[in-house]
Design a protein around this motif. Structure first.
Motif, short mmCIF file in Angstrom:
data_model
loop_
_atom_site.label_atom_id
_atom_site.label_comp_id
_atom_site.label_asym_id
_atom_site.label_seq_id
_atom_site.Cartn_x
_atom_site.Cartn_y
_atom_site.Cartn_z
N GLU A 1 -35.16 -25.02 34.41
CA GLU A 1 -36.39 -24.59 35.07
C GLU A 1 -36.20 -23.23 35.74
O GLU A 1 -35.29 -23.06 36.55
N ARG B 1 -40.48 -30.64 34.14
CA ARG B 1 -41.11 -31.57 35.11
C ARG B 1 -42.27 -32.38 34.56
O ARG B 1 -42.63 -33.39 35.13
N GLU B 2 -42.89 -31.92 33.49
CA GLU B 2 -44.16 -32.55 33.08
C GLU B 2 -44.20 -32.98 31.62
O GLU B 2 -45.26 -32.98 31.00
#
Ligand SMILES: Cc1cc2nc3c(=O)[nH]c(=O)nc-3n(C[C@H](O)[C@H](O)[C@H](O)COP(=O)(O)OP(=O)(O)OC[C@H]3O[C@@H](n4cnc5c(N)ncnc54)[C@H](O)[C@@H]3O)c2cc1C
Length: 253
Positions: A88, A100-101
Motif C-alpha cells: 500500500e 484494503r478493499e
C-alpha cells in the motif's frame, strides 16, 4: 507442461487481453502488504519475474486507472492462478484499494503477462537477487519456480525491509533457506538496529553489494525495487566487473 512462453521459431502469442480475474485468496504479508491470488478465466503461460497490469475504476476518473504488479507465484506447475504482492502506497489511487478493499470474491480486471525481467533454469547461475520492499515479489517467483521444478541453481537473495515485521514472505523464506542448500537469504533492516534475523542494519550500499558479490560469485544479477536503489546496485555490480548484459533490472516507479 504449459508453462513455457513463446520462443524463437515459435509463433508469437497474441497481445494480452483484459480479463476478469477473481480473487480467490488473500494473504496478509505485513502491515502494508497483501498477496492476492487471482483465478484467471483465460490463463496465459508466463515466466518467473513477469508482471500483470491491474485496472480499477476510481471515483472522479473517466477511465479505469491501471498499475503494474509483478507475479510472485511460480508459473509451474500451474499458471491459471497468479499471486500478486501489493504494498500500500499512502495516498495512492490503486494499491490501497487492492490491499484494503479486495476480499475473496472480488473481481479484478487484469492483463498480462508482460516483461523481460525473467529467469528460468536455462539461464543458469549463481544468481544474485537484490530486492527492496515489494521488489522482492518477482524474485520470489524465481525462487518458488526453482523449488517447484526441483532445480538447484545457487541463488542468493539480498532483501531490504524496514524491520522484521515488514519482511514480505518472512516465514516462507526462512523455511526455504533452511530446506534448500542452493538458497541463501540475507536480510538488511533499515529501521531496526538489533534484530538478529538481519545481517545488516542499513540501506543497501556499495560495501554490502561488494560483500555479497564476493560470497556469491554471481553469473547473473536481478535487481528490483525503487529506481535509485536499482541504479546504485547496478553501478556497484558494474564496478565489480559484472557485464551489463547479465544484470537485469525492474524499477518500481
Ligand atoms: C513493472 C512494475 C512492476 C511492479 N510490481 C509491483 C509489485 O509487485 N508490488 C507493488 O506493490 N508495486 C509494484 N509496482 C508499483 C505499482 O505499479 C504502483 O506504482 C504502486 O502500487 C503505486 O500505485 P498507486 O496507484 O497506489 O499510487 P499512485 O496513485 O501512483 O501514487 C504513488 C505515490 O505518489 C503520490 N502522489 C500521487 N499523485 C500525487 C501528487 N499529485 N502530488 C504528490 N504526490 C502524489 C501518492 O500519494 C503515492 O504515495 C510495480 C511497478 C512496475 C513498473
Amino acid at each position: 507442461m504449459m508453462s513455457e512462453l513463446s520462443q524463437p521459431g515459435r509463433p508469437r502469442r497474441p497481445a494480452p487481453i483484459w480479463q476478469a480475474g477473481e480473487v480467490v485468496e488473500v494473504v496478509v504479508e505485513t502491515p502494508e502488504t497483501s498477496s492476492l491470488r487471482i483465478q484467471l478465466p483465460q490463463p496465459e503461460p508466463f515466466l518467473p519475474g513477469q508482471y500483470y497490469n491491474i485496472r480499477i475504476p476510481v471515483v472522479g476518473r473517466p477511465r479505469p486507472i491501471q498499475r503494474a504488479y509483478s507475479v510472485g507465484s511460480s508459473p509451474h506447475p500451474r499458471f491459471d492462478v497468479i499471486e500478486v504482492g501489493v504494498k500500500e502506497m499512502e495516498g495512492g489511487l490503486v494499491s490501497p484499494v487492492l490491499v484494503r478493499e479486495c476480499p475473496v470474491g472480488s473481481i479484478l480486471e487484469v492483463r498480462g503477462p508482460y516483461g523481460a525481467f525473467t529467469w528460468t533454469e536455462e539461464e543458469g547461475g549463481p544468481v544474485l537477487l537484490i530486492g527492496a520492499g515489494s521488489g522482492v515479489v518477482p524474485l520470489m517467483a524465481m525462487i518458488r519456480y526453482q523449488v517447484s521444478k526441483g532445480t538447484t541453481v545457487p541463488m542468493h537473495l539480498v532483501f531490504s525491509s524496514k524491520s522484521a515485521e515488514y519482511v514480505i514472505y518472512r516465514d516462507e523464506l526462512s523455511t526455504l533457506a533452511h530446506q534448500y542448500d542452493w538458497l541463501q537469504v540475507t536480510h538488511t533492516f533499515t529501521r531496526e538496529t538489533d534484530n538478529p534475523l538481519a545481517r545488516y542494519h542499513r540501506r543497501i550500499d556499495k560495501e554490502m553489494v561488494e560483500e555479497v558479490f564476493v560470497e556469491t560469485a554471481p553469473k547473473l544479477a536481478y535487481l528490483c525495487g525503487p529506481p535509485e536503489m536499482v541504479d546504485d546496485c547496478e553501478r556497484s555490480l558494474l564496478e565489480l566487473g559484472l557485464e551489463p548484459d547479465v544484470i537485469k533490472t525492474e524499477k518500481y516507479d
